[in-house]
Design a protein around this motif. Structure first.
Motif, short mmCIF file in Angstrom:
data_model
loop_
_atom_site.label_atom_id
_atom_site.label_comp_id
_atom_site.label_asym_id
_atom_site.label_seq_id
_atom_site.Cartn_x
_atom_site.Cartn_y
_atom_site.Cartn_z
N ILE A 91 1.14 -1.11 0.34
CA ILE A 91 -0.18 0.20 -0.06
C ILE A 91 0.54 1.35 0.23
O ILE A 91 0.53 2.11 -0.80
N ALA A 92 2.39 1.49 0.65
CA ALA A 92 2.83 2.23 0.71
C ALA A 92 3.55 2.22 -0.77
O ALA A 92 3.70 3.62 -0.83
N ALA A 93 3.38 1.48 -1.16
CA ALA A 93 4.40 1.88 -2.45
C ALA A 93 3.43 2.29 -3.64
O ALA A 93 3.75 3.16 -4.14
N LYS A 94 2.21 1.82 -3.30
CA LYS A 94 0.97 2.07 -4.18
C LYS A 94 0.27 3.58 -4.37
O LYS A 94 -0.22 4.58 -5.21
N LEU A 95 0.54 3.14 -2.92
CA LEU A 95 -0.72 5.11 -2.63
C LEU A 95 0.29 6.39 -3.31
O LEU A 95 -1.02 7.34 -3.59
N PRO A 96 1.28 6.67 -3.00
CA PRO A 96 1.75 8.24 -4.10
C PRO A 96 1.63 7.99 -5.17
O PRO A 96 0.72 9.55 -5.65
N VAL A 97 1.52 6.75 -5.71
CA VAL A 97 0.57 6.81 -7.28
C VAL A 97 -0.49 7.17 -7.68
O VAL A 97 -0.76 8.60 -8.46
N THR A 98 -1.87 6.85 -6.71
CA THR A 98 -2.80 7.13 -6.92
C THR A 98 -2.70 8.38 -6.15
O THR A 98 -3.82 8.56 -6.97
N ILE A 99 -2.35 9.22 -5.08
CA ILE A 99 -2.30 10.15 -4.79
C ILE A 99 -2.44 11.29 -5.43
O ILE A 99 -2.53 12.95 -6.25
N GLN A 100 -1.16 11.19 -6.41
CA GLN A 100 -0.47 12.04 -8.02
C GLN A 100 -1.55 11.68 -8.59
O GLN A 100 -2.16 13.60 -9.26
N LEU A 101 -2.34 11.14 -9.30
CA LEU A 101 -2.97 10.74 -10.40
C LEU A 101 -4.62 11.71 -9.78
O LEU A 101 -5.07 12.75 -10.66
N ALA A 102 -4.67 11.10 -8.52
CA ALA A 102 -5.82 12.37 -7.88
C ALA A 102 -5.99 13.60 -8.16
O ALA A 102 -6.55 13.92 -8.20
N VAL A 103 -4.17 14.03 -7.75
CA VAL A 103 -4.28 15.51 -7.15
C VAL A 103 -4.63 16.14 -8.98
O VAL A 103 -4.74 17.33 -8.65
N MET A 104 -3.52 15.61 -10.11
CA MET A 104 -3.44 15.92 -10.74
C MET A 104 -4.76 16.10 -11.62
O MET A 104 -5.36 17.12 -12.42
N ALA A 105 -5.99 15.33 -11.14
CA ALA A 105 -7.50 15.08 -11.44
C ALA A 105 -8.32 16.16 -11.06
O ALA A 105 -8.54 16.78 -11.57
N ILE A 106 -8.18 16.21 -9.88
CA ILE A 106 -8.47 17.60 -9.46
C ILE A 106 -8.13 18.54 -9.61
O ILE A 106 -8.92 19.72 -9.89
N PHE A 107 -7.18 19.15 -9.57
CA PHE A 107 -6.27 20.18 -10.92
C PHE A 107 -6.96 20.32 -12.41
O PHE A 107 -7.50 21.05 -12.47
N PHE A 108 -7.68 19.25 -12.88
CA PHE A 108 -8.39 19.31 -14.37
C PHE A 108 -9.02 19.94 -14.09
O PHE A 108 -10.20 20.40 -14.62
N ALA A 109 -10.01 19.32 -12.73
CA ALA A 109 -11.48 19.67 -12.77
C ALA A 109 -11.98 20.90 -12.39
O ALA A 109 -13.04 21.74 -12.10
N PHE A 110 -11.14 21.10 -11.50
CA PHE A 110 -11.38 22.63 -11.16
C PHE A 110 -10.99 23.60 -12.55
O PHE A 110 -11.80 24.68 -12.87
N LEU A 111 -10.01 23.20 -13.06
CA LEU A 111 -9.52 24.54 -14.40
C LEU A 111 -10.65 24.49 -15.59
O LEU A 111 -10.61 25.56 -15.84
N ILE A 112 -11.70 22.91 -15.40
CA ILE A 112 -12.45 22.90 -16.31
C ILE A 112 -13.60 23.75 -15.95
O ILE A 112 -14.67 24.58 -16.58
N GLY A 113 -14.06 22.95 -14.85
CA GLY A 113 -16.01 23.10 -13.78
C GLY A 113 -15.75 24.50 -13.04
O GLY A 113 -17.18 24.87 -13.98
#
Length: 315
Positions: A91-113
């Motif tokens: 989990i410790a190895a995979k969690l940073p990957v998903t967090i990075q994806l989530a942060v970038m996705a929420i950035f796109f959501a803010f930028l567009i929405g």
């Protein structure tokens, strides 16, 4: 404020306990027997019995749950039946990957929405409003897996601008990492942008019709000042709280996107664990994502309390 935080924590704790019961039940609901897979092809009865004793599978269900919960509270989520690694390390190895994806996705959501929501509210019942609503409806209607495949065909295969799949850790090569995560983050953020746009539009329309906005316009303030300094600031409350909940959804809802783009995050980890009947990993990932969602829900409540003066006045 401390009283409010304590109250919310008292609600979150039993919620986590109920979630842990459901997570533990996954071991009994999923088909197959992991011990048979561990024992190999010969499946010696003595080996099977030894493994069942080792993993406490011969104990009554309440005792198994108590043993598992005690380990989870101390950070011991068990060992992967496939790789023999501690689940917490996976989990410790995979969690940073998903967090990075989530942060970038929420950035796109803010930028567009958010800009689309503001524009739709300010230009209510005009062509721009209808266009923004159409784009939002399209974002909610288009499946993530289809959009991901189309982007891979267009951006990667046809144009060759971005890699079609894979992942590079951010701190190893930041530029390469961003290149591999742009498309999956956009796919996830696109659907969230539609939700964010609708809520932003609704909140802005409610604020724009308030008496103090008419007063601000009567004083001769520019439309830019009315929209951004008075209207948007007061419309931020539901937007911020919604954003915290959306981020929690991202942590748990990126399974298909990670599979399409071959991103080694939580989604791929749990899919591989289900196919190999690695129940300890499934339980650990689901518990972690559920805890993250509850934590983001708690943060949303706290942000609502901080941003809303009327709630602070009632305490």
């Amino acid at each position: 404020m401390y009283t409010y935080i304590v109250k919310r924590l008292l609600v979150a704790i039993p919620t986590l306990l109920i979630v842990s019961i459901f997570v533990f039940s996954l071991q009994k609901l999923l088909p197959g027997d992991p011990i048979l897979a561990m024992a190999g092809e010969e499946r010696d009865p003595a080996v099977l019995e030894l493994l069942r004793e080792k993993y406490h599978l011969n104990d009554p269900l309440p005792a198994q749950y108590a043993y598992w919960l005690g380990g989870a509270l101390t950070g011991d989520l068990g060992v992967s039946l496939r790789s023999n690694e501690p689940v917490l390390n996976l989990i410790a190895a995979k969690l940073p990957v998903t967090i990075q994806l989530a942060v970038m996705a929420i950035f796109f959501a803010f930028l567009i929405g958010i800009p689309m929501g503001i524009l739709a509210a300010v230009k209510k019942n005009t062509a721009l409003d209808y266009l923004a609503s159409f784009v939002a409806l399209s974002g909610l209607s288009i499946p993530n897996f289809w959009l991901g495949i189309m982007l891979i065909l267009l951006v990667s295969v046809k144009l060759g601008w971005l890699p079609a799949s894979g992942y590079e850790p951010f701190f190893a090569d930041p530029l390469r990492s961003l290149e591999t995560m742009v498309m999956p983050a956009f796919v996830l953020g696109n659907a969230l942008a539609a939700t964010l746009m609708r809520h932003t539009r609704s909140a802005m329309l409610s604020v724009l019709s308030a008496d103090y906005i008419r007063t601000a316009r009567a004083k001769g303030l520019s439309e830019r000042a009315v929209v951004f300094e008075h209207s948007f600031r007061n419309a931020l409350l539901p937007i911020v709280t919604l954003s915290a909940l959306l981020f929690g959804e991202l942590l748990a809802g990126a399974v298909l996107t990670e599979q399409i783009f071959t991103i080694p995050g939580f989604g791929k980890l749990i899919v591989d664990a289900v196919f190999t009947r690695d129940y300890s990993v499934v339980q650990g990932v689901v518990l972690c994502t559920a805890t993250g969602f509850i934590l983001m829900n708690l943060i949303a409540d706290l942000l609502y309390f901080v941003l809303n003066p009327r709630m602070r006045a009632t305490l």
